[in-house]
Design a protein around this motif. Structure first.
Motif, PDB file in Angstrom:
ATOM      1  N   THR A  17      -9.176   8.508  -4.611  1.00 55.81           N
ATOM      2  CA  THR A  17      -8.120   8.248  -3.620  1.00 55.81           C
ATOM      3  C   THR A  17      -8.632   8.548  -2.210  1.00 55.81           C
ATOM      4  OG1 THR A  17      -6.605   9.104  -5.288  1.00 55.81           O
ATOM      5  CG2 THR A  17      -5.685   8.721  -3.080  1.00 55.81           C
ATOM      6  N   PRO A  18      -8.559   7.579  -1.305  1.00 58.72           N
ATOM      7  CA  PRO A  18      -8.993   7.865   0.073  1.00 58.72           C
ATOM      8  C   PRO A  18      -8.053   8.872   0.747  1.00 58.72           C
ATOM      9  CG  PRO A  18      -8.733   5.503  -0.305  1.00 58.72           C
ATOM     10  CD  PRO A  18      -8.132   6.191  -1.477  1.00 58.72           C
ATOM     11  N   THR A  19      -8.630   9.724   1.581  1.00 57.39           N
ATOM     12  CA  THR A  19      -7.793  10.659   2.341  1.00 57.39           C
ATOM     13  C   THR A  19      -8.098  10.520   3.829  1.00 57.39           C
ATOM     14  OG1 THR A  19      -9.469  12.315   1.898  1.00 57.39           O
ATOM     15  CG2 THR A  19      -7.462  12.464   0.590  1.00 57.39           C
ATOM     16  N   ILE A  20      -7.053  10.634   4.601  1.00 54.15           N
ATOM     17  CA  ILE A  20      -7.195  10.650   6.063  1.00 54.15           C
ATOM     18  C   ILE A  20      -6.585  11.944   6.561  1.00 54.15           C
ATOM     19  CG2 ILE A  20      -6.337   9.574   8.187  1.00 54.15           C
ATOM     20  CD1 ILE A  20      -7.161   7.033   7.179  1.00 54.15           C
ATOM     21  N   LEU A  21      -7.248  12.539   7.524  1.00 60.13           N
ATOM     22  CA  LEU A  21      -6.705  13.745   8.154  1.00 60.13           C
ATOM     23  C   LEU A  21      -6.350  13.400   9.587  1.00 60.13           C
ATOM     24  CD1 LEU A  21      -6.393  16.920   8.522  1.00 60.13           C
ATOM     25  CD2 LEU A  21      -8.763  16.857   9.323  1.00 60.13           C
ATOM     26  N   HIS A  65      -2.447  10.846   3.370  1.00 57.24           N
ATOM     27  CA  HIS A  65      -2.649  11.107   4.800  1.00 57.24           C
ATOM     28  C   HIS A  65      -2.214  12.553   5.061  1.00 57.24           C
ATOM     29  CE1 HIS A  65      -2.430   9.179   9.048  1.00 57.24           C
ATOM     30  NE2 HIS A  65      -2.711  10.462   9.129  1.00 57.24           N
ATOM     31  N   CYS A  66      -3.196  13.411   5.328  1.00 52.03           N
ATOM     32  CA  CYS A  66      -2.909  14.831   5.566  1.00 52.03           C
ATOM     33  C   CYS A  66      -2.759  15.086   7.060  1.00 52.03           C
ATOM     34  CB  CYS A  66      -4.055  15.693   5.051  1.00 52.03           C
ATOM     35  SG  CYS A  66      -4.390  15.436   3.312  1.00 52.03           S
ATOM     36  N   HIS A  67      -1.856  15.992   7.406  1.00 57.66           N
ATOM     37  CA  HIS A  67      -1.630  16.318   8.812  1.00 57.66           C
ATOM     38  C   HIS A  67      -1.884  17.812   9.032  1.00 57.66           C
ATOM     39  CE1 HIS A  67       0.232  12.415   9.849  1.00 57.66           C
ATOM     40  NE2 HIS A  67       0.560  12.423   8.577  1.00 57.66           N
ATOM     41  N   CYS A  95     -12.558  14.629   4.052  1.00 59.07           N
ATOM     42  CA  CYS A  95     -11.721  13.430   4.173  1.00 59.07           C
ATOM     43  C   CYS A  95     -12.603  12.197   4.405  1.00 59.07           C
ATOM     44  CB  CYS A  95     -10.731  13.587   5.331  1.00 59.07           C
ATOM     45  SG  CYS A  95     -11.533  13.584   6.941  1.00 59.07           S
ATOM     46  N   TRP A  96     -12.033  11.040   4.166  1.00 55.46           N
ATOM     47  CA  TRP A  96     -12.805   9.807   4.394  1.00 55.46           C
ATOM     48  C   TRP A  96     -12.926   9.539   5.888  1.00 55.46           C
ATOM     49  CZ3 TRP A  96     -12.514   5.199   0.572  1.00 55.46           C
ATOM     50  CH2 TRP A  96     -12.663   5.667  -0.745  1.00 55.46           C
ATOM     51  N   ARG A  97     -11.831   9.733   6.589  1.00 56.39           N
ATOM     52  CA  ARG A  97     -11.827   9.558   8.052  1.00 56.39           C
ATOM     53  C   ARG A  97     -10.872  10.590   8.637  1.00 56.39           C
ATOM     54  NH1 ARG A  97     -14.949   6.211   6.842  1.00 56.39           N
ATOM     55  NH2 ARG A  97     -15.067   4.015   7.417  1.00 56.39           N
ATOM     56  N   TYR A  98     -11.117  11.016   9.861  1.00 61.93           N
ATOM     57  CA  TYR A  98     -10.111  11.839  10.530  1.00 61.93           C
ATOM     58  C   TYR A  98      -9.755  11.206  11.859  1.00 61.93           C
ATOM     59  CZ  TYR A  98     -13.697  14.040  13.516  1.00 61.93           C
ATOM     60  OH  TYR A  98     -14.687  14.281  14.429  1.00 61.93           O
ATOM     61  N   THR A  99      -8.558  11.502  12.292  1.00 65.06           N
ATOM     62  CA  THR A  99      -8.117  11.005  13.600  1.00 65.06           C
ATOM     63  C   THR A  99      -7.601  12.179  14.419  1.00 65.06           C
ATOM     64  OG1 THR A  99      -5.796  10.614  13.021  1.00 65.06           O
ATOM     65  CG2 THR A  99      -7.325   8.819  12.563  1.00 65.06           C
ATOM     66  N   MET A 124       0.847  -1.186   0.000  1.00 66.11           N
ATOM     67  CA  MET A 124       0.000   0.000   0.000  1.00 66.11           C
ATOM     68  C   MET A 124       0.894   1.251   0.000  1.00 66.11           C
ATOM     69  SD  MET A 124      -2.778   1.152   2.924  1.00 66.11           S
ATOM     70  CE  MET A 124      -3.592  -0.413   3.081  1.00 66.11           C
ATOM     71  N   LYS A 125       0.695   2.097  -1.006  1.00 68.13           N
ATOM     72  CA  LYS A 125       1.525   3.303  -1.110  1.00 68.13           C
ATOM     73  C   LYS A 125       0.790   4.488  -0.461  1.00 68.13           C
ATOM     74  CE  LYS A 125       4.506   6.250  -2.869  1.00 68.13           C
ATOM     75  NZ  LYS A 125       5.942   6.284  -2.755  1.00 68.13           N
ATOM     76  N   VAL A 126       1.428   5.082   0.530  1.00 68.51           N
ATOM     77  CA  VAL A 126       0.795   6.177   1.276  1.00 68.51           C
ATOM     78  C   VAL A 126       1.693   7.406   1.261  1.00 68.51           C
ATOM     79  CG1 VAL A 126      -0.037   6.901   3.555  1.00 68.51           C
ATOM     80  CG2 VAL A 126      -0.332   4.533   2.836  1.00 68.51           C
ATOM     81  N   TYR A 127       1.117   8.543   0.959  1.00 67.49           N
ATOM     82  CA  TYR A 127       1.853   9.804   1.104  1.00 67.49           C
ATOM     83  C   TYR A 127       1.385  10.521   2.361  1.00 67.49           C
ATOM     84  CZ  TYR A 127       4.173   9.942  -3.432  1.00 67.49           C
ATOM     85  OH  TYR A 127       4.994   9.687  -4.492  1.00 67.49           O
ATOM     86  N   HIS A 128       2.328  10.848   3.238  1.00 65.24           N
ATOM     87  CA  HIS A 128       2.030  11.723   4.374  1.00 65.24           C
ATOM     88  C   HIS A 128       2.380  13.141   3.948  1.00 65.24           C
ATOM     89  CE1 HIS A 128       1.405   8.750   7.598  1.00 65.24           C
ATOM     90  NE2 HIS A 128       2.250   7.995   6.910  1.00 65.24           N
ATOM     91  N   LEU A 129       1.444  14.059   4.109  1.00 66.53           N
ATOM     92  CA  LEU A 129       1.708  15.466   3.780  1.00 66.53           C
ATOM     93  C   LEU A 129       1.753  16.263   5.061  1.00 66.53           C
ATOM     94  CD1 LEU A 129      -0.774  16.175   0.857  1.00 66.53           C
ATOM     95  CD2 LEU A 129       1.503  15.197   0.799  1.00 66.53           C
ATOM     96  N   SER A 130       2.832  17.007   5.250  1.00 71.94           N
ATOM     97  CA  SER A 130       2.977  17.715   6.524  1.00 71.94           C
ATOM     98  C   SER A 130       3.864  18.942   6.375  1.00 71.94           C
ATOM     99  CB  SER A 130       3.603  16.744   7.539  1.00 71.94           C
ATOM    100  OG  SER A 130       3.947  17.423   8.710  1.00 71.94           O
TER     101      SER A 130
END
Ligand code: ADP
Length: 474
Positions: free
Chosen positions: A156-160, A131-133, A206-210, A1-7
């Motif tokens: 593309t799913p996004t997570i915040l 994955h956005c921060h 976003c699809w989900r946030y944490t 699974m390829k994930v980009y973290h943006l920060s």
């Protein structure tokens, strides 16, 4: 699974607070668990950037409103941090030293997000998840789903992940034209309280946030700088995952930044040697309970309460307690602390500034770490303190509530207090003085703390479970 973290931050490239620690560690642990996690962040003129080798993997141009800008994507050649690290360099916008506080911050982070999307778009990449921060990367979900420029990536799913929900990055509708072409029927997804609000937009899109602790997830529904109702409405999309700590960087057995490395076996001697060195540096005696504070000197951290609380504790225990503060922030607090150090030179000293090695020494050499935070999304300081056998004294908020059990409760090891007030702090520091006076007790608490596991293995796994719950889309 390829994930980009943006920060906006990533340790050790550029750190202002806990966001950097998380983004510098989480992808490394995710990669060890079989993911392909990479970090993309703005380019800063920093030591790490100057001292390492970079390869330009892409250069292009894009638009910020009517202004054309050129950008380069640089990749660190050796993946030395345990993940692929990319910097987006934009001459005139993202090529400066500091991370925040420039007057054109809105333009800086907007251009960063546009450049990222253009890069992955033009190079035909299809990450499995973005994955956005925090708010600096909060417009990415909206742009992915509601700009036809990025139509190919719209599934593309996004997570915040919200590291700090007090900052939203809001700007006025007058700047709408800085955004690329968007679906104008969807502008409500950008709006909160009459402005373009990147954090609110990310929560909506976003699809989900944490959040970085379960308690903080709840707290945002009643204290988030005007976004309470949104968090309340979107609560079902949220979950809380406590941060881990990088146990390779924060390890008293191997830490090259502390005077004396130590483990559970030489705990008492190791702590004392570190305390000796710390006290010598701060010109304090080494035979009193030593209570320290590390952090930004701002209201969020309860730093304004420190001068009065320290004074009252010292007065309540004449010659019986010492304090150290390491931090920078509000000038008024800094000045009050400097004056306090002149008033009580034998019991209190302060270092105004940011000093990473000194922070390690303070964690290692102190008996107690005081955190009177008004807001603490997760808090890393208490986790570092636990690892170095330093008893945390915390106000029960956010992640502090989730990670510190009072020593009066079953299996407890810390000191908790309820109100962010001078009186509560003084009561708590009084308990600390008592604990220090009871040698078997403090030894027991130190052993309990050092046996705890707040490593990233656990938290990284929780994030992966969350990613996997988004299947079959991924
Ligand atoms: P926040 O991100 O809100 O500032 P966290 O507890 O999440 O708070 O993270 C703070 C991080 O910054 C910790 O790693 C702490 O050791 C570090 N830190 C804060 N102030 C200083 C300072 N003056 N010198 C060195 N390290 C600091």
């Amino acid at each position: 699974m390829k994930v980009y973290h943006l920060s906006a931050e990533c340790y050790p490239v550029a750190k202002v607070g806990g966001l950097a620690d998380v983004v510098g560690a989480l992808p490394k642990y995710q990669n060890q668990m079989g993911l392909q996690a990479a970090v993309v962040m703005p380019y800063y003129e920093r030591k790490f950037v100057q001292e390492n080798e970079w390869e330009v993997v892409f250069d292009g141009q894009s638009l910020l409103g009517i202004h054309r800008f050129f950008f380069e994507v640089l990749k660190e050649k050796t993946d030395k941090l345990g993940f692929e690290l990319y910097l987006i360099k934009i001459p005139g916008l993202l090529d400066r030293e500091n991370v925040y506080s420039y007057p054109d911050e809105t333009e800086q982070f907007l251009a960063f997000q546009i450049a990222f999307l253009d890069w992955i778009s033009w190079t035909h990449q299809s990450p499995d998840l973005i994955h956005c921060h925090d708010h600096h990367t909060g417009l990415v979900p909206f742009l992915l789903y509601h700009s036809k420029l990025y139509h190919r990536l719209a599934e593309t799913p996004t997570i915040l992940t919200i590291h700090n929900g007090q900052y939203h990055g809001a700007f006025s509708w007058g700047k709408l034209s800085l955004l690329p072409e968007i679906d104008m029927t969807k502008t409500g997804l950008l709006d909160w309280n009459g402005g373009i609000n990147p954090l609110a937009s990310a929560v909506k899109c976003c699809w989900r946030y944490t959040t970085v602790s379960p308690t903080y997830l709840e707290e945002l529904t009643y204290r988030s700088n005007g976004m309470e109702y949104l968090f309340y409405m979107e609560r079902a999309k949220g979950s809380g995952i406590i941060n881990g700590i990088d146990t390779e960087v924060w390890n008293p057995k191997t830490d090259a930044m502390i005077a004396e490395k130590f483990s559970l076996r030489q705990l008492a001697a190791g702590k004392q040697k570190n305390k000796d060195v710390l006290c010598e540096r701060f010109k304090l005696t080494n035979d009193k309970p030593l209570i320290s504070f590390i952090g930004r000197l701002v209201g969020e951290k309860g730093a304004d309460l420190l001068p009065a609380a320290i004074r009252q504790t010292i007065m309540a225990h004449p010659g019986g307690v010492n304090f150290i503060v390491l931090g920078a922030g509000e000038v008024k607090v800094q000045d009050e602390l400097k004056a306090l150090a002149v008033e009580f030179p034998e019991q209190f000293n302060v270092f105004i500034g940011y000093d990473e090695p000194l922070a390690h020494q303070v964690y290692a050499g102190s008996d107690f770490l005081l955190m009177p935070s008004r807001v603490e999304p997760c808090g890393l300081n208490q986790l570092y303190a636990l690892r170095y056998g330093t008893v945390p004294i915390v106000r029960v908020t956010g992640g502090l509530k989730d990670t510190v059990i009072d020593y009066g409760d079953d299996g407890g090891y810390g000191i908790r207090f309820i109100q962010a007030s001078v009186a509560d702090i003084v009561h708590a520091t009084g308990r600390a003085v008592e604990v220090y006076g009871n040698t078997p007790l403090i030894q027991l608490l130190r052993k309990r703390m050092m046996a705890l596991d707040f490593s990233w293995d656990r938290s990284a796994k929780e994030y992966i479970n969350l990613y996997e719950s988004l299947k079959p889309a991924i």
